[in-house]
Design a protein around this motif. Structure first.
Motif, PDB file in Angstrom:
ATOM      1  N   MET A  42     -24.052-136.620 -35.748  1.00  0.00           N
ATOM      2  CA  MET A  42     -24.056-137.667 -36.776  1.00  0.00           C
ATOM      3  C   MET A  42     -24.265-139.033 -36.127  1.00  0.00           C
ATOM      4  O   MET A  42     -25.090-139.829 -36.572  1.00  0.00           O
ATOM      5  N   THR A  43     -23.543-139.308 -35.072  1.00  0.00           N
ATOM      6  CA  THR A  43     -23.671-140.578 -34.367  1.00  0.00           C
ATOM      7  C   THR A  43     -25.060-140.720 -33.749  1.00  0.00           C
ATOM      8  O   THR A  43     -25.689-141.779 -33.858  1.00  0.00           O
ATOM      9  N   CYS A  44     -25.547-139.661 -33.137  1.00  0.00           N
ATOM     10  CA  CYS A  44     -26.885-139.696 -32.532  1.00  0.00           C
ATOM     11  C   CYS A  44     -27.959-139.917 -33.583  1.00  0.00           C
ATOM     12  O   CYS A  44     -28.925-140.650 -33.352  1.00  0.00           O
ATOM     13  N   TYR A  45     -27.793-139.301 -34.744  1.00  0.00           N
ATOM     14  CA  TYR A  45     -28.763-139.465 -35.830  1.00  0.00           C
ATOM     15  C   TYR A  45     -28.871-140.934 -36.229  1.00  0.00           C
ATOM     16  O   TYR A  45     -29.962-141.490 -36.306  1.00  0.00           O
ATOM     17  N   VAL A  46     -27.741-141.573 -36.464  1.00  0.00           N
ATOM     18  CA  VAL A  46     -27.762-142.971 -36.905  1.00  0.00           C
ATOM     19  C   VAL A  46     -28.290-143.884 -35.798  1.00  0.00           C
ATOM     20  O   VAL A  46     -28.994-144.855 -36.069  1.00  0.00           O
ATOM     21  N   ALA A  47     -28.024-143.549 -34.568  1.00  0.00           N
ATOM     22  CA  ALA A  47     -28.455-144.396 -33.453  1.00  0.00           C
ATOM     23  C   ALA A  47     -29.939-144.250 -33.118  1.00  0.00           C
ATOM     24  O   ALA A  47     -30.540-145.203 -32.612  1.00  0.00           O
ATOM     25  N   THR A  48     -30.541-143.098 -33.422  1.00  0.00           N
ATOM     26  CA  THR A  48     -31.889-142.856 -32.910  1.00  0.00           C
ATOM     27  C   THR A  48     -32.955-142.517 -33.948  1.00  0.00           C
ATOM     28  O   THR A  48     -34.140-142.512 -33.608  1.00  0.00           O
ATOM     29  N   HIS A  49     -32.600-142.225 -35.168  1.00  0.00           N
ATOM     30  CA  HIS A  49     -33.609-141.782 -36.132  1.00  0.00           C
ATOM     31  C   HIS A  49     -34.557-142.931 -36.474  1.00  0.00           C
ATOM     32  O   HIS A  49     -34.123-144.037 -36.803  1.00  0.00           O
TER      33      HIS A  49
END
Length: 81
Positions: A42-49
């Motif tokens: 979830m955190t990676c999605y918001v940071a990189t999408h």
């Protein structure tokens, strides 16, 4: 300075960790909780999408933008803090 900085809030959900492993209720509910990799995703999605490039000041839960609670968006309480 030529730096693009965004700030968002991410709620990963209730995560199954070993911190509360002695509690029976936690054990019974643990199948409904997110795993550590699911919460990290979830955190990676918001940071990189790419879709979220230049999106800032938002609140995300379950990989989608959502609203905070009434208390979370209370400007009087924010000033008090």
């Amino acid at each position: 300075m030529g730096v693009n900085v965004t700030m968002n809030c991410v709620h990963p959900g209730i995560v199954r960790t070993r911190l509360a492993r002695e509690y029976l209720l936690f054990f019974l509910a643990s199948k409904l909780l997110k795993t550590i990799p699911e919460a990290a995703a979830m955190t990676c999605y918001v940071a990189t999408h790419p879709r979220l490039f230049n999106v800032s000041g938002k609140y995300f839960a379950d990989c989608s933008e959502t609203s905070t609670s009434k208390l979370g968006s209370n400007s009087t309480e924010a000033a008090r803090l």
